[in-house]
Design a protein around this motif. Sequence first.
Motif, mmCIF file in Angstrom:
data_model
loop_
_atom_site.group_PDB
_atom_site.id
_atom_site.type_symbol
_atom_site.label_atom_id
_atom_site.label_comp_id
_atom_site.label_asym_id
_atom_site.label_seq_id
_atom_site.Cartn_x
_atom_site.Cartn_y
_atom_site.Cartn_z
ATOM 1 N N ILE A 34 35.514 48.556 42.988
ATOM 2 C CA ILE A 34 34.683 47.349 42.866
ATOM 3 C C ILE A 34 35.427 46.264 42.079
ATOM 4 C CG2 ILE A 34 32.541 46.451 41.837
ATOM 5 C CD1 ILE A 34 31.195 48.980 42.886
ATOM 6 N N THR A 35 36.119 46.675 41.032
ATOM 7 C CA THR A 35 36.897 45.698 40.256
ATOM 8 C C THR A 35 37.950 45.051 41.146
ATOM 9 O OG1 THR A 35 36.560 47.015 38.296
ATOM 10 C CG2 THR A 35 38.344 45.407 38.190
ATOM 11 N N ARG A 36 38.622 45.855 41.961
ATOM 12 C CA ARG A 36 39.647 45.280 42.864
ATOM 13 C C ARG A 36 39.040 44.284 43.833
ATOM 14 N NH1 ARG A 36 44.232 49.514 44.833
ATOM 15 N NH2 ARG A 36 44.567 50.467 42.812
ATOM 16 N N ILE A 37 37.857 44.620 44.351
ATOM 17 C CA ILE A 37 37.213 43.711 45.310
ATOM 18 C C ILE A 37 36.810 42.412 44.600
ATOM 19 C CG2 ILE A 37 35.252 43.371 46.873
ATOM 20 C CD1 ILE A 37 35.274 46.407 47.374
ATOM 21 N N GLN A 38 36.302 42.545 43.387
ATOM 22 C CA GLN A 38 35.896 41.335 42.658
ATOM 23 C C GLN A 38 37.097 40.454 42.340
ATOM 24 O OE1 GLN A 38 33.316 43.081 39.669
ATOM 25 N NE2 GLN A 38 31.581 42.061 40.618
ATOM 26 N N GLU A 39 38.228 41.093 42.010
ATOM 27 C CA GLU A 39 39.450 40.314 41.752
ATOM 28 C C GLU A 39 39.886 39.586 43.027
ATOM 29 O OE1 GLU A 39 41.153 43.208 38.204
ATOM 30 O OE2 GLU A 39 42.143 43.251 40.167
ATOM 31 N N PHE A 40 39.808 40.312 44.135
ATOM 32 C CA PHE A 40 40.172 39.699 45.427
ATOM 33 C C PHE A 40 39.232 38.538 45.735
ATOM 34 C CE2 PHE A 40 39.761 39.654 50.141
ATOM 35 C CZ PHE A 40 41.055 39.270 50.444
ATOM 36 N N LYS A 41 37.932 38.748 45.486
ATOM 37 C CA LYS A 41 36.927 37.696 45.726
ATOM 38 C C LYS A 41 37.258 36.454 44.886
ATOM 39 C CE LYS A 41 31.928 36.996 45.067
ATOM 40 N NZ LYS A 41 31.816 36.357 43.775
ATOM 41 N N ASP A 42 37.678 36.671 43.647
ATOM 42 C CA ASP A 42 37.999 35.533 42.789
ATOM 43 C C ASP A 42 39.190 34.744 43.332
ATOM 44 O OD1 ASP A 42 35.909 36.173 41.198
ATOM 45 O OD2 ASP A 42 37.103 37.248 39.700
ATOM 46 N N THR A 43 40.156 35.450 43.926
ATOM 47 C CA THR A 43 41.295 34.719 44.488
ATOM 48 C C THR A 43 40.851 33.915 45.705
ATOM 49 O OG1 THR A 43 42.010 36.434 46.029
ATOM 50 C CG2 THR A 43 42.955 36.532 43.815
#
Length: 229
Positions: free
Chosen positions: A212-221
């Motif tokens: 989930i953290t990885r997806i949120q980081e991707f979403k932020d980019t």
Amino acid sequence: MIITIDGAIATGKSTIAKKLARSIGFIYFDTGAMYRCLTYGILKNKIDAENAEQLSAFLENFHFEIKIKHGERHYFVDGEDITDAIRGTAVTANVSRIAAMKPVREKLVLIQREFAKGVNAVFEGRDMGTIVFPDAEVKVYLTGKPEVRALRRYEEFKAKYPEEYKDLTYEQTLEDINNRDRIDSTRDLSPLRQAEGACLIDTSDLQIDEIITRIQEFKDTRKTRFPAE
Ligand code: DC
């Protein structure tokens, strides 16, 4: 904003999509459950899905409802709560075959796009990023080793449905997963594959929160690419 999460069976898709949606206040849609509801209706009404006329008449009248009960999502067809039934052996054995049919996909894609209008949502499935929402701002594609996924699915079924799956073995689960991977990824229509621009995550050795953290980081980019959202 639409976030799509696609991937093979037992990659953790549902758990991840549900938890992600809750944490960012998005609505969550499980499109596999929609294919399962439709398969349930076909089996219950003894529709010969290979008969084009019968299938088309059935699809014209097919409706399902999603209601939230005690914080959990429940699926209804003809007023009947089929939330457990759609996870049973009969639906599971038939859903890949039904989901490969063009009129079935056309019907559900329309419903999915309708659901997406004007909302922030996480859509989980097989063709969300490739076919249904090719313009989604955030796309994720999950993979995982078949052996790890089979063990996850085996343990989940034994825990949730001990009676229905009492004779199930790990070997059968692995065989079923390999078989369904093959059907889902080699079918002519909307085969399972990574969408262009999708963030690829192998979930075999990761914890749910790490994913989930990885997806949120991707979403932020992606936010910087789609500043309007
Ligand atoms: O995710 P699941 O196992 O509940 O999905 C059930 C079936 O539906 C599976 O065989 C793949 C199919 N499916 C599909 O073809 N397209 C989707 N968007 C979601 C699921």
